[in-house]
Design a protein around this motif. Structure first.
Motif, mmCIF file in Angstrom:
data_model
loop_
_atom_site.group_PDB
_atom_site.id
_atom_site.type_symbol
_atom_site.label_atom_id
_atom_site.label_comp_id
_atom_site.label_asym_id
_atom_site.label_seq_id
_atom_site.Cartn_x
_atom_site.Cartn_y
_atom_site.Cartn_z
ATOM 1 N N PHE A 102 -3.681 9.212 2.482
ATOM 2 C CA PHE A 102 -3.237 10.307 1.696
ATOM 3 C C PHE A 102 -2.900 11.677 2.724
ATOM 4 C CE2 PHE A 102 -4.994 7.752 -1.847
ATOM 5 C CZ PHE A 102 -3.882 8.074 -2.636
ATOM 6 N N LYS A 103 -3.600 11.605 3.828
ATOM 7 C CA LYS A 103 -3.010 12.763 4.630
ATOM 8 C C LYS A 103 -1.638 12.718 5.216
ATOM 9 C CE LYS A 103 -7.353 14.715 6.790
ATOM 10 N NZ LYS A 103 -8.028 14.773 7.940
ATOM 11 N N SER A 104 -1.200 11.429 5.270
ATOM 12 C CA SER A 104 0.237 11.285 5.678
ATOM 13 C C SER A 104 1.073 11.811 4.533
ATOM 14 C CB SER A 104 0.599 9.888 6.068
ATOM 15 O OG SER A 104 0.060 8.902 4.934
ATOM 16 N N TYR A 105 0.477 11.837 3.397
ATOM 17 C CA TYR A 105 1.389 12.281 2.168
ATOM 18 C C TYR A 105 1.005 13.856 1.982
ATOM 19 C CZ TYR A 105 2.755 7.545 1.131
ATOM 20 O OH TYR A 105 3.354 6.103 1.031
ATOM 21 N N ASN A 106 0.326 14.573 2.879
ATOM 22 C CA ASN A 106 -0.071 15.933 2.536
ATOM 23 C C ASN A 106 -0.768 16.178 1.565
ATOM 24 O OD1 ASN A 106 1.751 16.607 4.822
ATOM 25 N ND2 ASN A 106 3.524 16.468 3.517
ATOM 26 N N ILE A 107 -1.569 15.404 1.465
ATOM 27 C CA ILE A 107 -2.937 15.318 0.338
ATOM 28 C C ILE A 107 -4.276 15.327 0.959
ATOM 29 C CG2 ILE A 107 -3.868 14.261 -1.677
ATOM 30 C CD1 ILE A 107 -1.146 13.609 -2.688
ATOM 31 N N LYS A 111 0.766 -1.351 -0.056
ATOM 32 C CA LYS A 111 -0.059 -0.016 0.150
ATOM 33 C C LYS A 111 0.827 1.445 0.039
ATOM 34 C CE LYS A 111 -4.250 -2.073 2.184
ATOM 35 N NZ LYS A 111 -5.188 -2.319 3.508
ATOM 36 N N ARG A 112 1.919 1.466 0.702
ATOM 37 C CA ARG A 112 2.877 2.305 0.886
ATOM 38 C C ARG A 112 3.607 2.835 -0.521
ATOM 39 N NH1 ARG A 112 1.730 6.277 4.424
ATOM 40 N NH2 ARG A 112 1.698 5.484 6.795
ATOM 41 N N ILE A 113 3.786 1.867 -1.349
ATOM 42 C CA ILE A 113 4.356 1.775 -2.541
ATOM 43 C C ILE A 113 3.377 2.357 -3.492
ATOM 44 C CG2 ILE A 113 5.170 0.457 -4.645
ATOM 45 C CD1 ILE A 113 6.427 -1.567 -2.415
ATOM 46 N N LEU A 114 2.004 1.910 -3.762
ATOM 47 C CA LEU A 114 0.817 2.284 -4.333
ATOM 48 C C LEU A 114 0.402 3.665 -3.925
ATOM 49 C CD1 LEU A 114 -1.104 1.848 -6.604
ATOM 50 C CD2 LEU A 114 -2.629 0.909 -4.644
ATOM 51 N N MET A 115 0.502 4.148 -2.612
ATOM 52 C CA MET A 115 0.205 5.429 -2.182
ATOM 53 C C MET A 115 0.976 6.414 -2.692
ATOM 54 S SD MET A 115 -2.811 5.178 -0.940
ATOM 55 C CE MET A 115 -3.294 3.697 -2.072
ATOM 56 N N SER A 116 2.407 5.994 -2.665
ATOM 57 C CA SER A 116 3.579 6.891 -3.183
ATOM 58 C C SER A 116 3.235 7.313 -4.613
ATOM 59 C CB SER A 116 4.806 6.162 -2.824
ATOM 60 O OG SER A 116 5.838 7.227 -3.235
#
Length: 483
Positions: free
Chosen positions: A315-320, A281-286
């Motif tokens: 996505f909040k953890s990616y500032n989105i 999931k982290r790979i995909l979310m990135s």
């Protein structure tokens, strides 16, 4: 300055080996001045590699020396004529010498500054040398300490004379311990026979180590052809497309970008092939977050392992702010399960939980594909979508997926949408997995083995297969790093 003086200018200059395909694996060749161990069982072609290496030198003005402890020169002359290499002719032109010595004499003369070995080197301005074989020097000494001292002396002499050298080592079986010379010298090339198919042994070559140049890791198949040994390049599709780096979007990781020809390319189908343990999931979310930063629109088919609210948090953890992104009509979800939907974004969610297979197919092509196509026709912008094939398999069955997938791929290609297909290979039948792999432009495979997670690009637009990278979890965006 003469050629002898030039040899010491740069240890990083790469010299061609003369073995087709091997220089590609070595990113150009062997760093000049390196000592390289060639190890393998009898019959794997160690001598042939040695002579091809020296022959390549004669063609570019780098004379060479072949020192053998067992074979007579006449046998080597005869064997190499089969590959079109006339050693006697090259000896007559002072470009190559084949010398038979005992290990004792070689070691004794190498220790003397003006000994026989140095005379041989200077007589032809030698720049390449092959010693066949280091095994006899090892067996010559009674104890470990004496053996190591002799090999150290050998290496020091090669370095002192600024020679690029191949040192052949006989290996009848796989050794449980790494031999001392593998640590001492700059490179190790392993030749082997590998069981393949029925009653067939494939010849393989692996560059285990090479200081001073990047190596394409893994085992590579080689063959004996008319010109000698030929290392077969990995399969590259004839109709491959070279992607433009200018149009790519980063994945968030430099190594992954490099393996994907610069990053994510518009209009390609990316298969993310996982196992039941690997965290993807982290790979995909990135990847998705980087696409969102480029203002791409999306359609996301939700699986049973994630909800809309969980995605919003991720996505909040990616500032989105994904909720705001959706409300600006830049994204839609399709919900396959009867779960509570956030009322703020409910108008941007297709609820398809109760559709039968025929209605689901109509929704995909007559609503979702048509909606994206109309948007692309009427406005500027690009779309991508994400779906988990296993969730469709579980709800719709294997036959339905096989029936719909070929049509879906054709529609994706027609409208130029970028697709990310997640597939758990452990829970997918072989025939369906083969179909997904065949229809994908790019395959990113991730799996867990022995407490480590790995990632490998096994199919790409350029046809190059990446090394298996270790996936490390980190505490900052993108929350993973490839090593």
């Amino acid at each position: 300055m003469d050629n002898h003086g030039k040899r010491g200018i740069s240890m990083k200059e790469l010299i061609k080996t003369g073995i087709k395909g091997l220089d590609m694996v070595l990113s150009g060749g062997i760093p000049k001045g390196n000592g390289v161990v060639i190890t393998g069982a009898p019959g794997t072609g160690k001598t042939t590699i040695g002579v091809q290496f020296l022959h390549q030198g004669t063609m570019i003005g780098e004379p060479g020396l072949y020192i053998t402890f067992e074979e007579l020169p006449e046998q080597i002359y005869s064997d190499m004529l089969n590959y079109g290499i006339d050693i006697e002719k090259l000896e007559g032109e002072n470009l190559l010498k084949v010398v038979t010595l005992s290990p004792e004499i070689l070691l004794r003369e190498m220790l003397q500054p003006s000994g026989l070995f140095e005379e041989l080197v200077q007589s032809i301005n030698c720049q390449r040398v092959v010693i066949d074989s280091l095994s006899l020097i090892k067996y010559l000494e009674q104890g470990d300490q004496e053996m190591r001292k002799s090999i150290y002396s050998l290496k020091n002499s090669l370095v002192r004379n600024r020679l690029t050298s191949l040192l052949i080592v006989e290996q009848s079986t796989r050794q449980s311990e790494i031999p001392f010379e593998n640590f001492l010298f700059d490179g190790v090339i392993q030749l082997d026979f590998v069981e393949k198919f029925d009653d067939y042994k494939e010849r393989t070559l692996e560059v285990v180590k090479m200081r001073g140049t990047k190596v394409f890791e893994g085992t590579h198949t080689y063959r004996f052809i008319d010109e000698g040994i030929y290392l077969v390049p990995p399969h590259i599709p004839v109709n491959r497309v070279t992607s433009s780096y200018d149009s790519s979007v980063t994945t968030g990781d430099k190594l992954l970008d490099k393996s994907l020809d610069g990053g994510i390319q518009k209009g390609l189908i990316y298969l993310l092939e996982v196992d039941s343990i690997a965290g993807y999931k982290r790979i995909l979310m990135s990847i998705v977050s980087e696409l969102l930063k480029k203002d791409r629109k999306f359609a996301y088919l939700l699986s049973n392992t994630i909800t809309i609210d969980e995605l919003l948090k991720l996505f909040k953890s990616y500032n989105i702010d994904l909720e705001e992104y959706i409300l600006n009509k830049k994204g839609v979800f399709t919900e396959q399960y009867n779960r509570v939907i956030n009322p703020k974004i409910a108008s941007h969610v297709y609820n398809i939980a109760n559709l039968d297979n025929e209605s689901f197919k109509a929704f995909i092509f007559e609503e979702l594909v048509a909606f994206v196509k109309n948007d692309l026709d009427s406005r500027d912008g690009e779309w991508f979508w994400v779906y988990n094939i296993n969730s469709i398999l579980e709800k719709r069955g294997i036959d339905f997926v096989k029936d719909i997938y070929v049509e879906l791929v054709a529609a994706e290609k027609e409208i130029g949408i970028t697709s990310f297909v997640i597939c758990n290979a452990d829970k997918t039948d072989k025939e369906t997995l083969a179909l997904l792999q065949q229809k994908s432009d790019v395959i990113i495979k991730t799996w867990v083995y022995n407490r480590y997670q790995y990632l490998q690009v096994t199919k790409s637009q350029s046809g190059v297969v990446s090394a298996p990278y270790i996936v490390e979890t980190i505490n900052e965006i993108p929350f993973f790093r490839l090593l």
